[in-house]
Design a protein around this motif. Structure first.
Motif, short mmCIF file in Angstrom:
data_model
loop_
_atom_site.label_atom_id
_atom_site.label_comp_id
_atom_site.label_asym_id
_atom_site.label_seq_id
_atom_site.Cartn_x
_atom_site.Cartn_y
_atom_site.Cartn_z
N THR A 650 0.85 -1.21 0.00
CA THR A 650 0.00 0.00 0.00
C THR A 650 0.88 1.25 0.00
OG1 THR A 650 -0.13 0.12 2.42
CG2 THR A 650 -1.82 -1.18 1.30
N THR A 651 2.15 1.07 -0.40
CA THR A 651 3.10 2.19 -0.39
C THR A 651 3.51 2.54 -1.82
OG1 THR A 651 3.94 1.54 1.78
CG2 THR A 651 5.36 2.96 0.46
N VAL A 652 3.54 3.84 -2.10
CA VAL A 652 4.02 4.35 -3.39
C VAL A 652 5.07 5.41 -3.10
CG1 VAL A 652 3.39 5.43 -5.58
CG2 VAL A 652 1.69 4.08 -4.35
N LEU A 653 6.20 5.36 -3.81
CA LEU A 653 7.24 6.39 -3.69
C LEU A 653 7.47 7.02 -5.06
CD1 LEU A 653 9.96 4.52 -1.56
CD2 LEU A 653 8.18 6.08 -0.73
N ALA A 654 7.57 8.35 -5.09
CA ALA A 654 7.88 9.05 -6.34
C ALA A 654 9.11 9.91 -6.11
CB ALA A 654 6.70 9.91 -6.78
N LEU A 655 10.08 9.87 -7.03
CA LEU A 655 11.29 10.68 -6.92
C LEU A 655 11.53 11.44 -8.21
CD1 LEU A 655 12.05 7.82 -5.21
CD2 LEU A 655 14.08 9.18 -4.78
N VAL A 656 11.83 12.73 -8.05
CA VAL A 656 12.22 13.57 -9.19
C VAL A 656 13.53 14.23 -8.83
CG1 VAL A 656 11.65 15.64 -10.52
CG2 VAL A 656 9.83 14.02 -9.94
N GLY A 657 14.52 14.16 -9.72
CA GLY A 657 15.77 14.85 -9.39
C GLY A 657 16.97 14.34 -10.16
N ASP A 658 18.12 14.72 -9.68
CA ASP A 658 19.38 14.49 -10.37
C ASP A 658 19.94 13.12 -9.99
OD1 ASP A 658 21.67 14.85 -11.75
OD2 ASP A 658 22.53 16.38 -10.45
N PHE A 659 19.48 12.07 -10.69
CA PHE A 659 19.94 10.72 -10.36
C PHE A 659 19.96 9.85 -11.61
CE2 PHE A 659 15.35 10.88 -9.15
CZ PHE A 659 14.83 10.02 -10.11
N ASP A 660 20.65 8.74 -11.48
CA ASP A 660 20.68 7.73 -12.54
C ASP A 660 19.59 6.69 -12.25
OD1 ASP A 660 21.72 4.79 -13.20
OD2 ASP A 660 22.59 6.15 -14.68
N LEU A 661 18.74 6.45 -13.23
CA LEU A 661 17.56 5.59 -13.07
C LEU A 661 17.91 4.21 -12.51
CD1 LEU A 661 14.71 6.50 -13.91
CD2 LEU A 661 14.96 5.14 -15.96
N ASP A 662 18.86 3.55 -13.13
CA ASP A 662 19.18 2.17 -12.73
C ASP A 662 19.77 2.11 -11.33
OD1 ASP A 662 18.24 1.17 -15.08
OD2 ASP A 662 20.18 1.31 -16.11
N LYS A 663 20.63 3.11 -11.02
CA LYS A 663 21.26 3.12 -9.69
C LYS A 663 20.20 3.29 -8.60
CE LYS A 663 25.90 4.79 -10.82
NZ LYS A 663 26.73 5.98 -10.93
N VAL A 664 19.27 4.21 -8.83
CA VAL A 664 18.24 4.47 -7.80
C VAL A 664 17.32 3.27 -7.66
CG1 VAL A 664 16.25 5.89 -7.19
CG2 VAL A 664 18.34 6.96 -8.00
N ARG A 665 17.00 2.64 -8.77
CA ARG A 665 16.13 1.47 -8.71
C ARG A 665 16.79 0.38 -7.86
NH1 ARG A 665 14.57 -2.58 -13.65
NH2 ARG A 665 13.25 -3.94 -12.43
N SER A 666 18.09 0.17 -8.08
CA SER A 666 18.75 -0.90 -7.33
C SER A 666 18.94 -0.48 -5.86
CB SER A 666 20.05 -1.32 -8.00
OG SER A 666 21.12 -0.61 -7.53
N LEU A 667 19.16 0.81 -5.60
CA LEU A 667 19.24 1.31 -4.22
C LEU A 667 17.95 1.01 -3.47
CD1 LEU A 667 20.66 4.98 -4.15
CD2 LEU A 667 21.26 3.13 -2.59
N ILE A 668 16.82 1.32 -4.12
CA ILE A 668 15.51 1.12 -3.47
C ILE A 668 15.27 -0.38 -3.26
CG2 ILE A 668 13.01 1.37 -3.80
CD1 ILE A 668 13.59 4.07 -5.14
N LYS A 669 15.67 -1.18 -4.24
CA LYS A 669 15.49 -2.62 -4.10
C LYS A 669 16.29 -3.16 -2.91
CE LYS A 669 15.12 -6.83 -6.77
NZ LYS A 669 15.35 -7.55 -7.99
N ASN A 670 17.53 -2.66 -2.76
CA ASN A 670 18.36 -3.10 -1.64
C ASN A 670 17.75 -2.73 -0.29
OD1 ASN A 670 20.26 -4.19 -3.29
ND2 ASN A 670 21.67 -2.45 -3.21
N GLU A 671 17.19 -1.51 -0.22
CA GLU A 671 16.67 -1.03 1.07
C GLU A 671 15.28 -1.58 1.40
OE1 GLU A 671 18.44 0.40 3.17
OE2 GLU A 671 20.13 1.18 2.01
N PHE A 672 14.43 -1.72 0.37
CA PHE A 672 13.03 -2.06 0.63
C PHE A 672 12.63 -3.48 0.18
CE2 PHE A 672 13.18 2.55 0.44
CZ PHE A 672 12.32 2.95 1.43
#
Length: 887
Positions: A650-672
């Motif tokens: 039931t959780t949604v996260l949205a991010l806008v900003g200066d980042f690399d798509l693949d790196k952030v996706r894998s960061l989120i996967k590692n944490e969540f």
């Protein structure tokens, strides 16, 4: 962390003295235009206090060439426009799509030289200003601050309230206001700031064409030059100022005079302020809030053209003594002066301060504000760059030196606010029902054809906005993330939603959802509250959780390089928070103090009674926290609620900003990725709420208040209603803008009955409310309510015109396009589209849906959704209202 604020800013001074600052930012096809006049309350004296603010209001009343409310013209352009008066300046600003740039310049040049200040308009706008001042008067904090500042600066206009006083405003004559206009509103006393998507060379030619023909003015007096050495002209009182007046909470205010903005001590003073009051680890928070003496402590350094001050405001904890709080505050400051601050504290404060400056300048409107403020207050648009460079050089010894120099016992002025009564009537009582009758006839509204006649020509080549859509990912545990890279600033904006809102509060524990959300950061399995606060503070990042009806909203931001830290803290607190008892008890005491203060606010009392008058007792939206319900909540309740409702699916996260798509996706996967789901998703069905059978009027009395707040409305529609887009157009015409709508034009502008009047359709997953909100003088409430119902009746029965619909559609589309250029608004829009289950393309198809709305659809919505005879009317305010029935 180097600042890019003044990179590629160009300064040009026209022959007539107009200073022009331009900065190209090509990230979105929008532009902001601001005119800053170097006149504010600093240029006043007792007897004419508030005249700069009154003149600011009159600048919307029309010109010789355009005798029409300028708010209507700005709205028709789709400009997000407003104005404000401060100590050193008065500023007017508008942000539009780039093809409207010249039109905005034409309007600003017109009112710089040709504004009309007529007796009838001044009379009605004086009522509006007095209504605004009465709103401030409702706040004990405002009244205390006014008394303290007058004592600190008895011989300088910085001691006068910026907005003025009712006694002075009532006496203003047309000639006085015209004289102020002639003296101060001219190109050689103004700064024009333009930031956004434009070409500098072409735009400067346009500016010369539009503003270059305006003449310098022959003045009858010097431009507000006052005593130069203001820092030595303050006084301090050896005994506290004590206000014993109606109110809810005890307040302590301490003010220390400081030097002006250009003095070299200012950076060290700001670092000192961060060490004292920024975050859980700050010195005064530890001494006052963690000890339970206070529920809140805030402070700020004000740096102006001729002087400055450091202001500390403390809200006392329940049953705490102000003298004791003042003694602890003084000891805490003396302790720092004697023992010093650590290098770690100073470095953390520098990081926080620098990050705050960068994060607060993510959008073009804020960037232009910074340039305008720096040029008019400090005399140099590069001030913030110089200031940040000086901040980097501040040492611990510099912080101690400024404390010893300025924060002395002899220099300070202290104010105590001691509430005398807490009598609140009507809260939670069953509303009285009364059928009302009117014999009021509003004037003819300004025809939209008049607006079109006075609108400057617009470049019709509308921009095709790049259809960049967020990338969506869904993990196996159900967590959804939406990512939109944007390298326009070195920052990241995070927005999130968890389906764990106040709708799930048990009947006897109203406030539980908020307790969970607000206590998430108070400790996890591996970190205590101060460690979590320190991790964020050391990077200048922020993370907040707030519960509302349908969910918990997550808000976070950081510099781009610190996104991994922000995500790590977010994942830790949503998965592993432990709700330590000590922190919970501290939060409970703060919540009880906050509740007391809320129930002394007319707007909060009106909102509560309004909602409870619409929704029956068993409805999820009916319950509000009370002292009893907050006392009921125990640690285990928080643990159980979180286990049940905080889930990845039931959780949604949205991010806008200066980042690399693949790196952030894998960061989120590692944490969540290891956040587990257990059991079924809790669901809730809202019962249908029938419309009222008649008008219900309720009138809670709040002693000692100067202004009344009225809420009117009934149950509305949800986000999926086929009439949703037509309702938005209808609302824009009715009350979407306080200066250009039917309600604004009549109730505020023509009759001068309200400082602000707005209407909304609050539409979520479930049916929300249709709501009209206004603030009035107590004696004007009855007439304002009658006028409002009359306009509802008119539109309900007769509908609106085709031209009104076209103008409203244009405004909504332009405002929407402008909003997408602000990273915070863009992130929220991406998030909520996903929460509502709308198509990803809704981000860009929204404007097409508005464009397709027809006159028939709007008039059908008016006939179905406006119900002037089945409405709840709640007016909270002074007792004068209790003697009248609302008609």
């Amino acid at each position: 962390m180097s600042s890019t604020l003044t990179e590629n800013v160009r300064k040009t001074v026209l022959e007539n003295g107009l200073t022009v600052l331009t900065k190209e930012v090509h990230t979105a096809p929008v532009v902001t235009v601001q005119v800053w006049y170097m006149v504010g309350s600093r240029n006043e004296e007792p007897g004419v206090n508030g005249i700069a603010h009154q003149l600011e209001h009159m600048m919307f009343k029309g010109t010789l060439n355009r005798p029409i409310q300028f708010g209507r013209l700005f709205s028709a352009l789709g400009s997000d426009s407003n104005a404000f008066t401060s100590y050193d300046h008065t500023a007017y600003y508008g942000t539009v799509e780039r093809n409207k740039l010249k039109a905005l310049l034409v309007l600003e040049a017109d009112r710089m030289q040709n504004s009309q200040i007529e007796p009838e308009q001044l009379a009605s706008e004086k009522r509006v200003v007095i209504s605004e001042l009465q709103g401030y008067e409702n706040s004990p904090e405002y009244r205390l601050n006014r008394a303290v500042m007058q004592a600190v600066f008895p011989n300088h206009a910085y001691g006068l309230p910026v907005g003025g006083t009712k006694a002075d405003v009532e006496k203003f004559e047309v000639e006085q206001v015209q004289k102020y206009y002639r003296n101060f509103y001219s190109p050689d006393n103004a700064v024009l700031v333009i930031v956004g998507d434009f070409q500098t060379a072409n735009t400067l030619e346009t500016i010369k064409e539009v503003f270059g023909k305006l003449a310098k003015k022959v003045r009858s007096e010097e431009l507000g030059v006052r005593s130069k050495n203001t820092f030595t002209s303050f006084t301090s009182l050896s005994t506290p100022i004590v206000l014993r007046e109606p109110g809810a909470g005890r307040l302590l205010q301490v003010v220390y005079p400081l030097p002006d903005a250009n003095q070299p001590d200012v950076p060290a003073l700001d670092i000192m302020d961060y060490i004292f009051t920024e975050g859980r680890n700050s010195r005064l928070y530890q001494a006052l809030v963690e000890s339970g003496l206070a529920s809140e402590v805030t402070a700020s350094v004000t740096s102006l053209r001729e002087s400055g001050w450091y202001e500390v405001l403390v809200t006392a904890g329940s049953k705490q003594d102000l003298k004791k709080i003042d003694s602890v505050l003084s000891s805490a400051i003396a302790n720092v002066a004697e023992k010093g601050v650590t290098s770690e504290e100073v470095e953390r404060a520098k990081t926080q301060l620098t990050a705050d400056v960068i994060l607060s300048n993510r959008d073009i409107t804020s960037q232009a504000m910074r340039l305008g403020n720096d040029e008019t207050t400090a005399g140099d648009y590069r001030y913030t760059d110089r200031y940040l460079a000086a901040v980097r050089l501040v040492k611990p010894t510099d912080v101690v030196a400024v404390i010893n120099k300025y924060l002395t016992k002899e220099a300070r002025t202290v104010g105590f606010f001691e509430p005398t009564q807490k009598q609140i009537t009507g809260v939670g009582d069953k509303p009285d029902s009364a059928q009302t009758t009117e014999n009021f006839s509003p004037g003819v509204p300004v025809l939209p054809s008049e607006v079109v006649k006075y609108l400057p020509p617009v470049d019709l080549a509308t921009d095709v906005i790049a259809q960049v859509l967020p990338q969506e990912f869904k993990f196996t545990n159900g967590l959804r993330i939406l990512l939109l890279p944007d390298n326009s600033t070195p920052t990241v904006t995070l927005s999130g939603h968890i389906q764990a809102g106040t709708e799930f509060d048990p009947d006897n524990q109203a406030g539980l959802a908020a307790f969970v959300a607000e206590n998430l950061l108070n400790g996890t399995k591996s970190k205590d509250v101060l460690t979590i606060a320190k991790v964020l503070a050391e990077r200048g990042a922020s993370l907040d959780f707030e519960a509302y009806g349908e969910g918990v909203h997550i808000e976070g931001d950081s510099l781009a390089e610190d996104l991994p830290i922000l995500l790590k803290v977010l994942a830790d607190v949503v998965k592993n928070s432990t709700f330590p008892v000590k922190e919970l008890e501290l939060y409970r005491q703060q919540s009880l103090s906050d509740l007391q203060l809320e129930l002394d606010e007319p707007s909060e009392v009106a909102r509560r009674i309004f909602v409870q008058s619409i929704y029956p007792k068993k409805h999820p939206l009916h319950t509000f926290p009370t002292e009893a319900s907050l006392q009921q909540i125990q640690c285990q309740h928080l643990i159980d609620f979180k286990a049940k409702h905080y889930r990845p699916d039931t959780t949604v996260l949205a991010l806008v900003g200066d980042f690399d798509l693949d790196k952030v996706r894998s960061l989120i996967k590692n944490e969540f990725g290891n956040w587990e789901v257990s059991g079924q998703v809790p669901t809730l069905k809202y019962p249908p709420v029938p419309m009222l059978e008649k008008i219900v009027s309720v009138n809670p009395v709040l002693p000692g208040k100067a202004q009344a707040v009225t809420y009117m409305g009934y149950t509305g529609i949800n986000r999926y209603d086929p009439r949703f887009h037509a309702a938005l157009v209808l609302n824009q015409i009715l009350g979407g803008d306080t200066l250009s709508s039917r309600l604004g034009a009549e109730v505020r502008d023509r009759q001068g009955l309200s400082y602000g009047i707005y209407s909304y359709f609050q539409a979520g997953k479930n049916a929300g409310t249709f709501l009209i909100e206004m603030q009035t003088s107590p004696e004007d409430s009855t007439k304002a309510i009658a006028s409002t119902r009359q306009i509802l009746q008119q539109i309900h029965q007769q509908g609106v015109t085709a031209l009104e619909v076209e103008t409203a559609k244009r405004t909504l589309i332009s405002n929407y396009n402008v909003s997408l250029a602000n990273p915070e608004e863009l992130t929220d829009r991406i998030l909520m589209n996903e929460v509502y289950g709308l198509d990803k393309g809704e981000l860009h198809s929204f404007t097409e849906k508005i464009q397709k709305v027809t006159l028939d659809q709007v008039n059908q919505a008016a006939s179905e959704l406006l119900n002037p005879d089945q409405i709840v009317v709640v007016t909270a305010g002074p007792s004068v209202l209790a003697e009248k029935s609302i008609r």
